[in-house]
Design an enzyme around this catalytic site. Structure first.
Site, PDB file in Angstrom:
ATOM      1  N   SER A 140      44.097  28.118  73.856  1.00 51.50           N
ATOM      2  CA  SER A 140      43.711  27.677  72.517  1.00 51.50           C
ATOM      3  C   SER A 140      43.738  26.160  72.467  1.00 51.50           C
ATOM      4  O   SER A 140      44.564  25.524  73.133  1.00 51.50           O
ATOM      5  CB  SER A 140      44.673  28.228  71.464  1.00 51.50           C
ATOM      6  OG  SER A 140      44.416  27.658  70.187  1.00 51.50           O
ATOM      7  N   TYR A 153      53.271  29.535  68.626  1.00 52.79           N
ATOM      8  CA  TYR A 153      52.007  29.973  69.234  1.00 52.79           C
ATOM      9  C   TYR A 153      51.434  28.860  70.106  1.00 52.79           C
ATOM     10  O   TYR A 153      51.018  29.092  71.247  1.00 52.79           O
ATOM     11  CB  TYR A 153      51.035  30.358  68.130  1.00 52.79           C
ATOM     12  CG  TYR A 153      49.644  30.748  68.579  1.00 52.79           C
ATOM     13  CD1 TYR A 153      49.372  32.037  69.019  1.00 52.79           C
ATOM     14  CD2 TYR A 153      48.593  29.827  68.537  1.00 52.79           C
ATOM     15  CE1 TYR A 153      48.094  32.397  69.418  1.00 52.79           C
ATOM     16  CE2 TYR A 153      47.316  30.184  68.934  1.00 52.79           C
ATOM     17  CZ  TYR A 153      47.073  31.476  69.366  1.00 52.79           C
ATOM     18  OH  TYR A 153      45.804  31.834  69.751  1.00 52.79           O
TER      19      TYR A 153
END
Length: 252
Positions: A140, A153
């Site tokens: 990501s 995350y």
């Protein structure tokens, strides 16, 4: 893409969102695809839409090492040697870090970091033994620039990028190539669950789009091509790389 027909691929979280698009593209390229997913019913709908290679669903929690080992053994029995591993499964519950607790950290880490560790450890020895294989880890851009309310995350995805580079160095001489793909904001079920509905959701989405030079959110299909490319013969000289697919949002 050259060299994908008849190859066996595992796509974790392949039932919906980005994973669904990757699954359908790999099948279109002639791969036999094993979907590892916690929602097998949804994954079966994806499998039914696939054209080209065979697609089979395995109900697997990637955070459970024993379940991963069993599923990998079954895939090998069903389809043969595994050429490609795509670690796409992911989950998050955005909130300010100081409001989170250990239980939430453990769940995020188990899916986003331990999951890929488990699958690499189960799949890569066979690739090494055969002298070839590919891994594409869906990370990501949150890992590269940081994202408010996604600290744990982001830490997992940052760790996944570093892990990808490290194992790429270890396995390069064995013919096993590993790369990471970093999506930007994308229209997926997970994004919809994060944004919710109503005016606030629209404002949040509009704000994200304003920061993207291409002036739109990503779509799951925007990522399938780069995964297929890295898995194909066209990616024979690419390993240890982190590729942002974000409409130019993060040009670093």
């Amino acid at each position: 893409m050259r060299g994908l027909k008849g190859k066996t691929a595992i796509v974790t979280g392949g039932g919906q969102g980005i994973g669904r698009a990757i699954t359908l593209r790999l099948a279109e390229e002639g791969c036999n695809v094993a979907i590892f997913d916690l929602k097998p019913d949804t994954a079966e709908e994806t499998a039914a839409e696939a054209k080209g290679g065979a697609v089979k669903v395995y109900g697997v929690d990637v955070g459970d090492r024993e379940a991963v080992d069993a599923a990998v053994a079954q895939v090998t029995q069903d389809f043969g040697d595994i050429w490609l591993l795509v670690n796409n499964a992911g989950w998050d519950k955005p909130m300010p870090f100081l409001k989170t607790d250990r239980a939430l950290w453990d769940r995020i880490i188990n899916i986003n970091l331990y999951g890929p560790l488990n699958t690499h450890h189960a799949v890569c020895p066979g690739m090494v033994e055969r002298g070839g294989g590919r891994v594409v880890n869906i990370a990501s851009d949150a890992a590269r620039v940081g994202t408010s309310d996604e600290a744990v995350y982001s830490a997992c995805k940052g760790g996944l990028i570093a892990f990808t580079k490290s194992v790429a160095r270890e396995l390069a001489r064995k013919g096993v190539l590993l790369n990471a793909v970093c999506p930007g904001p994308t229209n997926t079920p997970m994004m919809a669950s994060v944004l919710g509905t109503g005016d606030d959701a629209v404002k949040w989405k509009d704000a994200m789009v304003r920061g993207i030079p291409l002036k739109r959110m990503g779509e799951p299909e925007d990522y399938a091509g780069i995964v297929a490319f890295l898995a194909s013969e066209d990616g024979n000289f690419i390993t240890g790389q982190t590729i942002s697919v974000s409409g130019g949002m993060n040009m670093i």
